[in-house]
Structures are given as structure tokens and as C-alpha cells.
Design a protein around this motif. Structure first.
Motif, PDB file in Angstrom:
ATOM      1  N   GLY A 406      53.386  -7.576  14.467  1.00 37.88           N
ATOM      2  CA  GLY A 406      54.091  -8.256  13.405  1.00 37.88           C
ATOM      3  C   GLY A 406      54.187  -9.756  13.626  1.00 37.88           C
ATOM      4  O   GLY A 406      53.724 -10.287  14.643  1.00 37.88           O
ATOM      5  N   PRO A 407      54.809 -10.456  12.685  1.00 42.76           N
ATOM      6  CA  PRO A 407      54.788 -11.922  12.711  1.00 42.76           C
ATOM      7  C   PRO A 407      55.846 -12.579  13.588  1.00 42.76           C
ATOM      8  O   PRO A 407      55.830 -13.792  13.760  1.00 42.76           O
ATOM      9  N   ARG A 408      56.803 -11.807  14.131  1.00 37.72           N
ATOM     10  CA  ARG A 408      57.896 -12.415  14.895  1.00 37.72           C
ATOM     11  C   ARG A 408      57.617 -12.332  16.397  1.00 37.72           C
ATOM     12  O   ARG A 408      57.226 -11.276  16.908  1.00 37.72           O
ATOM     13  N   ALA A 409      57.842 -13.437  17.114  1.00 37.54           N
ATOM     14  CA  ALA A 409      57.746 -13.429  18.572  1.00 37.54           C
ATOM     15  C   ALA A 409      58.945 -12.664  19.125  1.00 37.54           C
ATOM     16  O   ALA A 409      60.092 -13.013  18.847  1.00 37.54           O
ATOM     17  N   LEU A 410      58.672 -11.631  19.920  1.00 36.97           N
ATOM     18  CA  LEU A 410      59.723 -10.741  20.400  1.00 36.97           C
ATOM     19  C   LEU A 410      59.748 -10.660  21.925  1.00 36.97           C
ATOM     20  O   LEU A 410      60.142  -9.661  22.500  1.00 36.97           O
ATOM     21  N   GLY A 411      59.352 -11.750  22.588  1.00 35.37           N
ATOM     22  CA  GLY A 411      59.412 -11.787  24.039  1.00 35.37           C
ATOM     23  C   GLY A 411      58.090 -11.573  24.730  1.00 35.37           C
ATOM     24  O   GLY A 411      58.014 -11.666  25.945  1.00 35.37           O
ATOM     25  N   GLY A 412      57.040 -11.299  23.982  1.00 38.67           N
ATOM     26  CA  GLY A 412      55.716 -11.141  24.570  1.00 38.67           C
ATOM     27  C   GLY A 412      54.910 -12.422  24.503  1.00 38.67           C
ATOM     28  O   GLY A 412      54.100 -12.715  25.391  1.00 38.67           O
ATOM     29  N   ARG A 413      55.097 -13.196  23.430  1.00 44.87           N
ATOM     30  CA  ARG A 413      54.398 -14.460  23.214  1.00 44.87           C
ATOM     31  C   ARG A 413      55.409 -15.481  22.692  1.00 44.87           C
ATOM     32  O   ARG A 413      55.378 -15.888  21.540  1.00 44.87           O
ATOM     33  N   SER A 414      56.322 -15.897  23.567  1.00 50.52           N
ATOM     34  CA  SER A 414      57.461 -16.702  23.150  1.00 50.52           C
ATOM     35  C   SER A 414      57.542 -18.034  23.889  1.00 50.52           C
ATOM     36  O   SER A 414      57.004 -18.181  24.993  1.00 50.52           O
ATOM     37  N   ILE A 415      58.217 -18.991  23.271  1.00 49.53           N
ATOM     38  CA  ILE A 415      58.735 -20.161  23.978  1.00 49.53           C
ATOM     39  C   ILE A 415      60.219 -19.908  24.168  1.00 49.53           C
ATOM     40  O   ILE A 415      60.947 -19.679  23.186  1.00 49.53           O
ATOM     41  N   LEU A 416      60.672 -19.908  25.409  1.00 47.46           N
ATOM     42  CA  LEU A 416      62.067 -19.638  25.741  1.00 47.46           C
ATOM     43  C   LEU A 416      62.738 -20.910  26.227  1.00 47.46           C
ATOM     44  O   LEU A 416      62.094 -21.777  26.842  1.00 47.46           O
ATOM     45  N   ALA A 417      64.032 -21.002  25.969  1.00 49.36           N
ATOM     46  CA  ALA A 417      64.797 -22.164  26.431  1.00 49.36           C
ATOM     47  C   ALA A 417      66.270 -21.812  26.433  1.00 49.36           C
ATOM     48  O   ALA A 417      66.709 -20.884  25.754  1.00 49.36           O
ATOM     49  N   ALA A 418      67.049 -22.580  27.182  1.00 53.24           N
ATOM     50  CA  ALA A 418      68.503 -22.424  27.163  1.00 53.24           C
ATOM     51  C   ALA A 418      69.031 -22.808  25.790  1.00 53.24           C
ATOM     52  O   ALA A 418      68.531 -23.753  25.154  1.00 53.24           O
ATOM     53  N   ALA A 419      70.055 -22.087  25.345  1.00 51.01           N
ATOM     54  CA  ALA A 419      70.632 -22.344  24.018  1.00 51.01           C
ATOM     55  C   ALA A 419      71.884 -23.210  24.088  1.00 51.01           C
ATOM     56  O   ALA A 419      72.536 -23.439  23.075  1.00 51.01           O
ATOM     57  N   THR A 420      72.224 -23.684  25.273  1.00 51.46           N
ATOM     58  CA  THR A 420      73.529 -24.335  25.491  1.00 51.46           C
ATOM     59  C   THR A 420      73.548 -25.805  25.111  1.00 51.46           C
ATOM     60  O   THR A 420      74.623 -26.405  25.034  1.00 51.46           O
ATOM     61  N   ASN A 517      64.459 -18.409  21.455  1.00 54.02           N
ATOM     62  CA  ASN A 517      63.171 -17.730  21.377  1.00 54.02           C
ATOM     63  C   ASN A 517      62.447 -18.174  20.115  1.00 54.02           C
ATOM     64  O   ASN A 517      62.938 -17.971  19.004  1.00 54.02           O
ATOM     65  N   THR A 518      61.304 -18.802  20.287  1.00 54.32           N
ATOM     66  CA  THR A 518      60.455 -19.134  19.151  1.00 54.32           C
ATOM     67  C   THR A 518      59.020 -18.830  19.533  1.00 54.32           C
ATOM     68  O   THR A 518      58.695 -18.691  20.713  1.00 54.32           O
ATOM     69  N   SER A 519      58.155 -18.678  18.567  1.00 56.45           N
ATOM     70  CA  SER A 519      56.801 -18.184  18.839  1.00 56.45           C
ATOM     71  C   SER A 519      55.961 -19.216  19.586  1.00 56.45           C
ATOM     72  O   SER A 519      56.076 -20.426  19.363  1.00 56.45           O
ATOM     73  N   ALA A 520      55.110 -18.727  20.479  1.00 55.46           N
ATOM     74  CA  ALA A 520      54.188 -19.561  21.243  1.00 55.46           C
ATOM     75  C   ALA A 520      52.843 -19.548  20.550  1.00 55.46           C
ATOM     76  O   ALA A 520      52.108 -18.554  20.629  1.00 55.46           O
ATOM     77  N   ASN A 521      52.539 -20.611  19.856  1.00 56.26           N
ATOM     78  CA  ASN A 521      51.307 -20.651  19.065  1.00 56.26           C
ATOM     79  C   ASN A 521      50.971 -22.078  18.667  1.00 56.26           C
ATOM     80  O   ASN A 521      51.843 -22.953  18.634  1.00 56.26           O
ATOM     81  N   LEU A 522      49.709 -22.302  18.346  1.00 59.70           N
ATOM     82  CA  LEU A 522      49.314 -23.539  17.703  1.00 59.70           C
ATOM     83  C   LEU A 522      49.837 -23.544  16.275  1.00 59.70           C
ATOM     84  O   LEU A 522      49.959 -22.488  15.644  1.00 59.70           O
ATOM     85  N   LYS A 523      50.112 -24.710  15.746  1.00 56.75           N
ATOM     86  CA  LYS A 523      50.603 -24.796  14.374  1.00 56.75           C
ATOM     87  C   LYS A 523      49.578 -24.184  13.418  1.00 56.75           C
ATOM     88  O   LYS A 523      48.390 -24.514  13.450  1.00 56.75           O
ATOM     89  N   GLY A 524      50.065 -23.245  12.601  1.00 58.92           N
ATOM     90  CA  GLY A 524      49.192 -22.611  11.622  1.00 58.92           C
ATOM     91  C   GLY A 524      48.314 -21.508  12.176  1.00 58.92           C
ATOM     92  O   GLY A 524      47.450 -20.996  11.467  1.00 58.92           O
ATOM     93  N   CYS A 525      48.551 -21.126  13.442  1.00 56.37           N
ATOM     94  CA  CYS A 525      47.723 -20.091  14.074  1.00 56.37           C
ATOM     95  C   CYS A 525      48.600 -18.976  14.621  1.00 56.37           C
ATOM     96  O   CYS A 525      49.831 -19.094  14.675  1.00 56.37           O
ATOM     97  N   GLY A 526      47.953 -17.891  15.034  1.00 55.48           N
ATOM     98  CA  GLY A 526      48.681 -16.793  15.647  1.00 55.48           C
ATOM     99  C   GLY A 526      49.067 -17.104  17.082  1.00 55.48           C
ATOM    100  O   GLY A 526      48.843 -18.208  17.592  1.00 55.48           O
TER     101      GLY A 526
END
Length: 556
Positions: A406-420, A517-526
Motif C-alpha cells: 500500500g501507499p503508506r510507510a509503515l516502518g519498513g521504508r520510513s524516515i524516522l525522527a524524534a517528535a519532541t 514516521n514519513t515515507s522514504a522515497n524520492l519525490k514523486g517516486c515509490g
């Protein structure tokens, strides 16, 4: 029985189901940094996907192609071994109420220098089958209603049980493309000449943009008046099932919105879009309620939602919050990214009914091996060490195992960061080259979510709206959207996926059970297919991939 489902048009994908178990689903946009919505125009992609799992085309018992639109019947022009061929498919919608499992049978699927027979089921069937067969209702052998609302169709309601499925009725005569169309008439994505079937990515952006506005009841009434004038019952019947009416239905939506633009020209575009969203949301919930009252037989208290509109987390939450159903299920791939799975499930249903599919959301492509640029170096990095890096307010690209479906990054292909940090959301949006009003999602330990979000109920695929509790908004500002909401993903503490271990370690260090958590991808790509692609992108200085941390060596 091995069934290979194929989606050839946009959001192209190949799925293999073996004795009611999903072996893989390879979405083409998640390979080779392909563009979003990448179709399959060469059947070599099918052979390659099978080969990666040790299979040849002759090992498949049945190939199935997702249906599509066409003036008479859909035809797919693809390459095979460098030669062009034409395959015929089933229609976009079923031809009659009991016709969901009526297949269009063909011969000539050219793979590995052989010709294979194939079947094709209506496009809507794939949506319904993917939603129900992956649901807890199928697993329990329970009936359910299924709402299918895709770009080229109005919201259609079905009854599904293990023994079969049938169409009930259209809820309202507006195709799912209306959300994209509204973005072409109002706001930052307004076009001088609205129309056409492109701009698919506008819908999600509009859903984020409406947080800048407020619902104006005068605007809602204006849309309601125009709806009453332009979408009479005769119109509804005309466009409910006739696939040849898709372009006319889209034209009618644009005429409706153009009339709204004239009437509402003094209003701010953010308020107009927020009010349009609310108008459609209320209309959907009202019509669903009225349909349930009209149905004579006992109505199942279970609902599946499928089609591209199933990605609208606010509509999903409104339906769930209306109290019409005991449980609402949305798969992680309600849009066409799930169509290859769905068409394989349709064949499974034709053989033995709508039985449950054994599946995992992490069934996408495995990480590939690519050549990492020489200025990047790798070192072993254990999960606790990674948690320490994240706690120091440094974002990390996180690539683990097989990609999520599916289209949402769910921890397999993500950019992670602190939310604080309140600056982190803007920093991540800058990295992703996205608009400032786009949200960054929280990925949170499931048992802690109710303390932080309302309702905070399990939401493993980021498909419902949650409000951030007031006492937490200042603690995790990077994941709080402009309207206080959060596009929450929850992860059980006991999950075998490594993202759960990371969240546990991060919580031990900080007391905060979530990360951005946001998706790890090039802009406009998977999603990135490997660490090499993430390193070449270079907009995040740390890339963690299955136990290795890649860092960029400073230039001297």
C-alpha cells in the motif's frame, strides 16, 4: 493452487497467492525508484517477480488480470519479449448484481516464450475481494457490508459472505474523483482548466490542506443546494452502473464545482475545501444510514471499506464514529495498490468462496543490493544504539526487511525522527520537499496510544483520524497536525517487526513511546528499493538498513 494476480494499469502490481496465503505483492512503484502509480507495460516484470521467489510461469496454476474501463471491453497493450501483444480484460464494474465473479477468459498471456490462459474479473471485484478476504470478518466466517468508492465510480454498497457477494445499491451519484476535482477548482492546486484523470496525488494533499480552514455552514448549504439541483435521482440511476458514463460523471462533478466556485468566489479557498469535505462526509454518513434503514433483511454490523476513497482517514473515522457498525475494516491497500491481491482473491472466491487470505502487510519487495556511493561508510548498529541517535534529534532513514503493502510507510521504508521538537515537522517536510501544511505521522506503541490520542484505538495501517490529547500536544509537536489531529499508526509491543523493538528501546530512553514516521522515497517516486538509493539521495545523513548504519563521511 497458485494464483498470480496482475494489475497492468496505474499502480501496477503482481501478487502471488498460494493455497489462500499471500506469498508476495510487488508494486512496480517500489522497484528501481520508479515513479508513483507506475503501470506494467512489459510482462517481463511478471516473470522477474516470480523468479525472485524461485518460480517460473509454468508453476502458476492460474493467471488473473484486473479489469479496467473501455468503450466495449478493456484492452491492454503490453510488451512480451520485446513484441507487442494485446490482452482483453473484464469491465470496470460488474454487469449485473450477481456478476462480481463473472470472468472474462482469454488466452495469449506470453511469458517465458510460452502462451498461458488467463482470467479477468471486474475492477470493482478486486477492491471488494481484497478488503473482505483480508478482514477479520472473513477470518471469523461472518458476513459484512462492503463500501467500494473508487475514482471512476460512485460509492457502491455490497453484501459479502463466505458463500458469495451481491450488489445492493449506490449511496450517492458522485464519483470518487470529486476530491481531486475540488482541488483543481479551489486552493493551491487550482488549475486554469480543471479536468482529466491525472493529478492523482492531489487528494491526499487536499486532505492535509483543509486543516488550514474552517467549516462554514453557509458554504456547506451552498454545496447542498447545488447538489439537490444537479444530482437528482434520475442522474444517480444513470451513472450508478454504466461504465461508459465515467467521463460524463466526471464532467458533471466539474460542472457542479464550477457553479460552486461562482457562488463562493468571496470565500477563502481553505474554508471552501474544508466545507466541501464536510459536505461530502455528512452526505456519505447520512446516505449510509438511510440505506441501512431501507434494507429489509438483517444487516451485518461489519463494514469493509475499499477503493481510493478508503485512504480518506477523516471519512473512515466519520463512518466509524457514526455508530452504524460494530467494526469497520480498511485494508492497508484500499486503492489500486491492492488490485493485484484483489483480483487473485477474486479467483480464489470463484473457486471456493470468499475465504480468508493469510497475509502480512510486510509482503512487498525485499531490500535490494546496490552500489553505495564511496563517501558513505557502514558500521554495525544495534537497535538501542539507533534509539540513542534518534533521541539526539537526528532523523534516520529506516529500511527493514520486505516493504509494506500500500501507499503508506509503515516502518519498513520510513524516515524516522524524534517528535519532541516543534521544528522537526518543518525539517522533515523540507527534506521531503513538501508543503509546510503536510502532516508527519506518529508511529506509536499500541498499548500507549490511548493515553496520547483520542480514540487511540489500534490503527496498524494509518487509516483513521485521531485527536492528540491536550496534555501531549506540547510533548510531541512534530506529529500534531494543524487541527490537532494525527495520522496515527500503532504497533503492538509484541510485534516481530524490528520497528517495535526500536520503539520499545526509544521509550526506555525518553519515556516517549512514538516517533515521527514519513515515507522514504524520492519525490514523486515509490519507496527506496535499497540503502544505495537512500544514500545517493543524500538528504538524510544516516541510513539504517537491516542492522547496518550508513553515514556520510564529512568532506575535508
Amino acid at each position: 493452487m497458485r494464483i498470480c494476480g496482475i494489475k497492468l494499469t496505474h499502480d501496477g502490481a503482481i501478487a502471488l497467492v498460494d493455497d489462500a496465503r499471500l506469498v508476495f505483492c510487488i508494486e512496480q512503484e517500489k522497484r528501481y525508484n520508479n515513479p508513483r502509480y507506475q503501470p506494467i507495460d512489459n510482462l517481463e516484470a511478471v516473470a522477474a517477480a516470480l523468479a525472485e521467489h524461485g518460480l517460473r510461469a509454468q508453476d502458476v496454476d492460474q493467471f488473473v488480470i484486473d479489469g479496467w474501463s473501455g468503450e466495449v471491453e478493456p484492452q491492454f497493450r503490453v510488451l512480451s519479449g520485446g513484441a507487442p501483444i494485446i490482452l482483453n480484460g473484464a469491465p470496470y464494474l460488474e454487469r449485473h448484481a450477481q456478476g462480481l465473479l463473472t470472468s472474462r477468459d482469454g488466452f495469449g498471456l506470453a511469458l517465458e516464450d510460452r502462451l498461458f490462459p488467463y482470467k479477468s474479473y471486474p475492477h470493482v471485484t478486486g477492491h471488494l475481494a481484497s478488503a473482505y478476504c483480508t478482514s477479520p470478518f472473513a477470518r471469523a466466517g461472518q458476513p459484512a457490508l462492503c463500501l467500494v468508492w473508487d475514482g471512476g465510480m460512485p460509492p457502491r454498497l455490497y453484501y459479502v459472505e463466505p458463500g458469495g457477494a451481491r450488489f445492493l445499491e449506490v449511496l450517492l451519484p458522485i464519483i470518487g474523483r470529486a476530491y481531486v476535482a475540488a482541488g483543481q477548482h479551489f486552493g493551491p492546486y487550482k488549475r486554469e482548466t480543471p479536468g482529466g484523470w491525472t493529478d492523482r496525488d492531489i487528494a491526499g494533499k487536499v486532505m492535509a490542506y483543509i486543516a488550514l480552514g474552517s467549516v462554514d455552514e453557509d458554504i456547506v448549504r451552498a454545496f447542498r443546494d447545488l447538489y439537490d439541483q444537479r444530482f437528482a435521482s434520475e442522474f444517480a440511476r444513470r451513472y450508478s452502473s454504466d461504465v461508459k458514463g465515467m467521463d460524463s460523471a466526471l464532467e458533471a462533478v466539474h460542472d457542479f464545482l464550477a457553479a460552486g466556485a461562482i457562488r463562493l468566489k468571496a470565500k477563502s479557498p481553505e474554508d471552501v475545501l474544508a466545507s466541501f469535505h464536510s459536505f461530502l462526509e455528512r452526505l456519505l454518513v447520512r446516505e449510509m444510514s438511510l440505506v441501512l434503514e431501507r434494507l429489509c433483511a438483517p444487516v451485518p454490523r461489519n463494514l469493509c471499506i475499499a477503493g481510493g476513497c478508503g485512504l480518506n482517514i477523516k471519512w473512515n473515522s466519520a463512518i466509524r464514529g457514526a455508530g452504524l457498525f460494530d467494526e469497520v475494516w480498511v485494508p492497508p491497500f484500499p486503492n489500486d495498490s491492492g488490485s493485484a491481491i484483489g483480483t487473485a482473491c477474486a479467483e480464489m472466491a470463484a473457486q471456493k468462496g470468499f475465504v480468508p487470505l493469510e497475509w502480512s502487510v510486510y509482503s512487498g519487495p525485499a531490500l535490494q543490493r546496490g552500489e553505495v556511493p564511496p563517501e558513505w561508510s557502514a558500521a554495525t548498529c544495534h537497535i538501542r544504539e539507533l534509539a540513542i541517535i534518534l533521541a539526539s534529534n537526528k532523523p534516520v532513514i529506516f529500511l527493514a526487511g520486505r516493504a509494506e503493502l500500500g501507499p503508506r510507510a509503515l516502518g519498513g521504508r520510513s524516515i524516522l525522527a524524534a517528535a519532541t521538537s516543534p521544528e522537526m515537522k518543518n525539517h522533515l517536510n523540507d527534506i521531503k520537499q513538501r508543503e509546510y501544511f503536510r502532516p508527519v505521522a506518529p508511529i506509536c506503541l499500541e498499548d500507549r496510544a490511548p493515553n496520547i490520542f483520542n480514540p487511540g484505538t489500534p490503527d496498524r495501517y494509518m487509516l483513521f483520524d485521531h485527536q492528540t490529547r491536550s496534555e501531549w500536544r506540547d510533548k510531541i509537536p512534530a506529529v500534531v497536525h494543524l487541527d490537532g489531529s494525527a495520522r496515527l499508526q500503532t504497533i503492538p509491543r509484541t510485534s516481530h517487526h524490528v520497528i517495535a523493538e526500536l520503539l520499545v528501546e526509544y521509550e526506555k530512553l525518553t519515556g516517549i513511546p512514538l516517533l515521527c514516521n514519513t515515507s522514504a522515497n524520492l519525490k514523486g517516486c515509490g519507496f527506496f528499493p535499497d540503502a544505495a538509493a537512500a544514500c545517493r539521495w543524500g538528504r538524510v545523513e544516516r541510513v539504517w538498513s537491516d542492522g547496518l548504519l550508513w553515514t556520510k563521511t564529512p568532506v575535508r
